[in-house]
Structures are given as structure tokens and as C-alpha cells.
Design a protein around this motif. Structure first.
Motif, short mmCIF file in Angstrom:
data_model
loop_
_atom_site.label_atom_id
_atom_site.label_comp_id
_atom_site.label_asym_id
_atom_site.label_seq_id
_atom_site.Cartn_x
_atom_site.Cartn_y
_atom_site.Cartn_z
N GLU A 1 6.42 3.35 -2.05
CA GLU A 1 6.14 4.77 -1.85
C GLU A 1 6.28 5.55 -3.15
OE1 GLU A 1 10.27 3.94 0.01
OE2 GLU A 1 8.35 2.91 -0.28
N GLY A 2 7.24 5.17 -3.99
CA GLY A 2 7.38 5.83 -5.29
C GLY A 2 6.19 5.56 -6.18
N MET A 3 5.70 4.29 -6.16
CA MET A 3 4.57 3.92 -7.00
C MET A 3 3.29 4.62 -6.57
SD MET A 3 5.33 -0.13 -7.61
CE MET A 3 3.82 -0.37 -8.55
N VAL A 4 3.06 4.73 -5.24
CA VAL A 4 1.81 5.33 -4.80
C VAL A 4 1.78 6.84 -5.07
CG1 VAL A 4 2.35 5.94 -2.38
CG2 VAL A 4 0.05 5.15 -3.00
N MET A 5 2.96 7.44 -5.25
CA MET A 5 3.02 8.86 -5.59
C MET A 5 3.09 9.09 -7.10
SD MET A 5 2.55 10.17 -2.74
CE MET A 5 2.78 11.93 -3.01
N GLY A 6 2.74 8.06 -7.87
CA GLY A 6 2.66 8.22 -9.32
C GLY A 6 3.85 7.66 -10.06
N HIS A 7 4.50 6.65 -9.46
CA HIS A 7 5.69 6.03 -10.06
C HIS A 7 6.80 7.07 -10.22
CE1 HIS A 7 6.79 2.08 -11.73
NE2 HIS A 7 7.70 2.74 -12.40
N TYR B 1 -9.20 -0.52 -1.09
CA TYR B 1 -8.97 0.78 -1.74
C TYR B 1 -8.39 0.57 -3.15
CZ TYR B 1 -4.21 0.23 0.39
OH TYR B 1 -2.98 -0.21 0.81
N ARG B 2 -8.39 1.63 -3.94
CA ARG B 2 -7.73 1.57 -5.24
C ARG B 2 -6.22 1.52 -5.00
NH1 ARG B 2 -9.95 6.88 -7.70
NH2 ARG B 2 -10.32 7.26 -5.46
N HIS B 3 -5.59 0.53 -5.56
CA HIS B 3 -4.16 0.34 -5.31
C HIS B 3 -3.32 1.25 -6.19
CE1 HIS B 3 -3.61 -2.06 -8.99
NE2 HIS B 3 -4.74 -2.67 -8.67
N SER B 4 -2.03 1.29 -5.89
CA SER B 4 -1.14 2.25 -6.55
C SER B 4 -0.96 1.99 -8.03
CB SER B 4 0.23 2.23 -5.87
OG SER B 4 0.82 0.93 -5.95
N GLY B 5 -1.30 0.77 -8.48
CA GLY B 5 -1.20 0.48 -9.90
C GLY B 5 -2.27 1.13 -10.75
N ILE B 6 -3.34 1.59 -10.08
CA ILE B 6 -4.43 2.20 -10.85
C ILE B 6 -4.76 3.62 -10.40
CG2 ILE B 6 -5.49 0.01 -11.50
CD1 ILE B 6 -7.48 0.36 -9.26
N ALA B 7 -4.33 4.00 -9.21
CA ALA B 7 -4.66 5.35 -8.72
C ALA B 7 -3.62 5.80 -7.70
CB ALA B 7 -6.05 5.37 -8.07
N PRO B 8 -3.00 6.96 -7.90
CA PRO B 8 -1.99 7.44 -6.96
C PRO B 8 -2.61 8.06 -5.71
CG PRO B 8 -2.28 9.05 -8.71
CD PRO B 8 -3.17 7.87 -9.06
N VAL C 1 -8.64 -0.56 7.42
CA VAL C 1 -8.04 -0.52 6.09
C VAL C 1 -6.91 -1.55 6.04
CG1 VAL C 1 -7.04 0.91 4.30
CG2 VAL C 1 -8.57 1.95 5.99
N GLN C 2 -7.08 -2.57 5.19
CA GLN C 2 -6.09 -3.62 5.08
C GLN C 2 -4.83 -3.12 4.36
OE1 GLN C 2 -5.98 -7.03 6.08
NE2 GLN C 2 -3.88 -6.63 5.43
N GLY C 3 -3.68 -3.33 4.98
CA GLY C 3 -2.42 -2.89 4.40
C GLY C 3 -1.98 -3.76 3.23
N SER C 4 -1.10 -3.17 2.39
CA SER C 4 -0.67 -3.89 1.18
C SER C 4 0.52 -3.22 0.51
CB SER C 4 -1.82 -3.94 0.17
OG SER C 4 -2.15 -2.62 -0.25
N ALA C 5 1.21 -2.33 1.19
CA ALA C 5 2.23 -1.48 0.56
C ALA C 5 1.58 -0.66 -0.56
CB ALA C 5 3.41 -2.29 0.04
N TRP C 6 0.31 -0.35 -0.39
CA TRP C 6 -0.51 0.40 -1.36
C TRP C 6 -0.72 -0.37 -2.67
CZ3 TRP C 6 3.73 3.25 0.84
CH2 TRP C 6 3.36 4.06 1.90
N ALA D 1 -5.78 8.79 -3.49
CA ALA D 1 -6.97 8.01 -3.81
C ALA D 1 -7.35 7.05 -2.68
CB ALA D 1 -6.75 7.23 -5.10
N GLN D 2 -6.34 6.46 -2.04
CA GLN D 2 -6.60 5.48 -0.99
C GLN D 2 -7.32 6.12 0.20
OE1 GLN D 2 -3.45 6.10 -2.36
NE2 GLN D 2 -3.76 4.48 -3.88
N ILE D 3 -6.94 7.36 0.50
CA ILE D 3 -7.60 8.07 1.61
C ILE D 3 -9.03 8.42 1.25
CG2 ILE D 3 -7.59 10.21 2.95
CD1 ILE D 3 -4.33 8.75 1.77
N MET D 4 -9.23 8.86 0.00
CA MET D 4 -10.58 9.19 -0.45
C MET D 4 -11.48 7.96 -0.39
SD MET D 4 -10.15 12.35 -1.01
CE MET D 4 -8.73 12.41 0.09
N ASP D 5 -10.92 6.80 -0.77
CA ASP D 5 -11.72 5.57 -0.75
C ASP D 5 -12.11 5.21 0.68
OD1 ASP D 5 -11.37 5.49 -3.47
OD2 ASP D 5 -9.83 3.94 -3.44
N ALA D 6 -11.18 5.32 1.61
CA ALA D 6 -11.48 5.00 3.01
C ALA D 6 -12.58 5.92 3.54
CB ALA D 6 -10.23 5.11 3.86
N ARG D 7 -12.50 7.20 3.20
CA ARG D 7 -13.52 8.13 3.70
C ARG D 7 -14.88 7.87 3.04
NH1 ARG D 7 -12.28 12.44 6.78
NH2 ARG D 7 -13.66 13.91 5.72
#
Length: 303
Positions: A205-211, A104-111, A72-77, A114-120
């Protein structure tokens, strides 16, 4: 020599003596990586998600069946550069692993999560299509760097994502986790030492948890922090953590906290501190470190 459609086996080898030429011997087992770009593995709410797939190949075994590392390529989500680590992870492919780099779906479109679900779901896609990509479906490792290391940890730890399974009946379980300098915890104030917006709504971290401003929301901070979700009852495959001791982006202490919690709960985990290394870089891809990671994965896979 006759002109025709020669097969490799039929073609006579050039054996003339050429003055001054040097002959280099080969075995046919020299390994390279064949790159298959932008393989779509899912489409969620109109968002297409892709894999970058590297497949080992040799002259003697051009289509060998191999274990798989889902990276999973990192990107600060945030939106990923999924090509950034391909030159480096190709070194794993050259050691006999199919490597699939996950978008994965990034934090701008999915909190989160979602990133874990995409990886799985990426793991499930690779199991379904194992034959096409020369994968042993029972021999899969999940890995990632930075936010991808965070995602990889959770992807290997959770086992109850049935509602998010795009491939019903297909397992997303893995045999091991390789976590490169993962941003696994936001509990400490200096978890991101050069970030002035730590845990604020506009922080990664704030953005990935829904801003959301996490500074006064301990529940969400704990939900996002891997170590807070590990107990003695947690089922976690063997794990290796690698982190630089001078990481300016993700404090190395976060990996130490995760390691201590896993050890406390009786989990199979090893921590390697890469002296002087920053947030990634060539220090993580030396022969010494590759030997450690390769040996760990072979132990996990019993190969």
C-alpha cells in the motif's frame, strides 16, 4: 464417402452400429472458451498493457454475442501474473461471458490511481472493439481479486477520469461490480494480518501510493481506502463482495467495513463470507458460488 471439402452441415454423420460402443448425445449448445492471449489495449509512456481474452463458443453458435466480465488480476499492485486465474475465470466464459483479464501498470512504475485508469481504459478498448471480440458493449461487468478487487471497485465508482481517457467519447461505465476478497481498505492496523510492514513505505500500500509511509498520512490512507470514498451521493452499480473468513493476506473485516458503508449509504450490495477460505482458492469457484455470481450478473444485466 466422396473426398472433398465438406462443410459441417454437408458431412454425412457416422451411423454404423459398432458392437460395444456407447453413443453420447449432444445438443450443439455445449460451451467452451476460445483463448486469445496478450491483446494489447494501450501503450502508456512506453509501457504496453495487455488483455487475456476468453470468448464463449458452441457448435451451434461459434460467434455468439455475449456480455463481458472485465477481470483485474490481483498482485498487491505489483507486477501481475495475468495468467494465474485463467483456468478459473474460464468457468465464467463457459457460462456465456466474454472474460478479459486486465494487466495494469504496477506500483513500481506508476502510483495510484494509474491502476484504476488502466482498468477503465481496458473497458473502453473492449467497447470500441466489441464486434471483434463478440461482446455486447452495453453489457459489461467489472471484477477483480485482491488488489484487483480494489481496482474493480474504484473502476466502477469513479466517473470523472476524462483526462485519462485514451478513447475519447467512449464510456467506461459498467452494469455491476464483482469484488473477490479485495484489498479495499488500509484504515485498520490489521488490514493485512501477515504483513509486518503494514502501511510503511515498502509495503504494497505504501508503494502504490508513491513509496510513502502511510502511518502518519491519514489523507493518503483515506484516498486509497474504498469505503472512505463512498457517500450517499456516490453513483455505484450493484456490487457483490466475496471474502474468505480465514484470509491470511487481506483481513476479511475490510470487506465487512466496505459492505457496511455501502449499506449505510443506500447502495445495492451483497456480501458473501466463504467459511474457512483463505486468500483465494477453489472455494470461490465451486458450482454454488459460481451460481451466485452468475445469478448476480444476470440480474445486473437483465438477462
Amino acid at each position: 464417402m466422396e473426398v472433398k471439402e465438406w462443410t459441417y452441415e454437408e458431412l454425412p454423420e457416422f451411423t454404423q452400429e459398432v458392437e460395444g460402443a456407447q453413443v453420447i448425445a449432444t445438443t450443439g449448445d455445449e460451451m467452451c472458451a476460445v483463448y486469445i492471449p496478450n491483446v494489447e489495449y494501450a501503450q502508456i509512456d512506453g509501457v504496453k498493457l495487455h488483455l487475456q481474452i476468453l470468448i464463449p463458443s458452441t457448435r451451434n453458435q461459434p460467434e455468439m454475442i455475449c456480455p463481458c466480465v472485465v477481470f483485474v488480476q490481483g498482485s498487491a499492485w505489483m507486477p501481475q501474473d495475468v495468467y494465474a486465474q485463467i483456468p478459473r475465470v474460464s468457468r465464467l466464459a463457459e457460462r456465456g461471458y466474454v472474460v478479459a483479464v486486465v494487466e495494469y501498470r504496477h506500483s513500481g512504475i506508476a502510483p495510484f490511481p494509474a491502476q484504476i485508469m488502466d482498468a477503465r481504459n481496458a473497458i473502453r478498448f473492449l467497447r470500441v472493439n466489441a464486434q471483434q471480440y463478440h461482446i455486447d458493449p452495453e453489457q459489461i461487468i467489472v471484477s477483480g481479486d485482491s488488489s484487483g478487487g480494489h481496482t474493480a471497485m474504484f473502476a466502477g465508482m469513479i466517473h470523472d477520469d476524462v483526462e485519462n481517457n485514451l478513447f475519447p467519447g467512449v464510456s467506461a461505465e459498467v452494469k455491476g461490480i464483482v469484488n473477490y476478497y479485495g484489498s479495499t481498505s488500509v484504515m485498520a492496523e490489521d488490514s493485512n494480518p501477515t504483513q509486518l510492514l503494514h502501511c510503511q513505505a515498502d509495503s504494497p500500500e505504501g508503494m502504490v501510493m508513491g513509496h510513502v509511509d502511510l502511518r502518519n498520512n491519514m489523507e493518503l490512507k483515506r484516498k486509497l481506502s474504498v469505503e472512505c470514498n463512498i457517500t450517499e451521493d456516490s453513483v455505484i452499480p450493484p456490487t457483490i463482495i466475496l471474502h474468505g473468513t480465514k484470509d491470511c493476506v487481506v483481513n476479511c473485516e475490510g470487506s465487512a467495513i466496505l459492505y457496511r458503508q455501502m449499506k449505510k449509504c443506500g447502495k445495492n450490495v451483497k456480501l458473501y463470507l466463504i467459511k474457512g477460505a483463505n486468500h483465494g482458492g477453489p472455494e470461490f469457484w465451486t458450482k454454488e458460488v459460481l451460481d451466485i455470481v452468475d445469478g448476480f450478473m444476470k440480474d445486473c444485466l437483465h438477462v
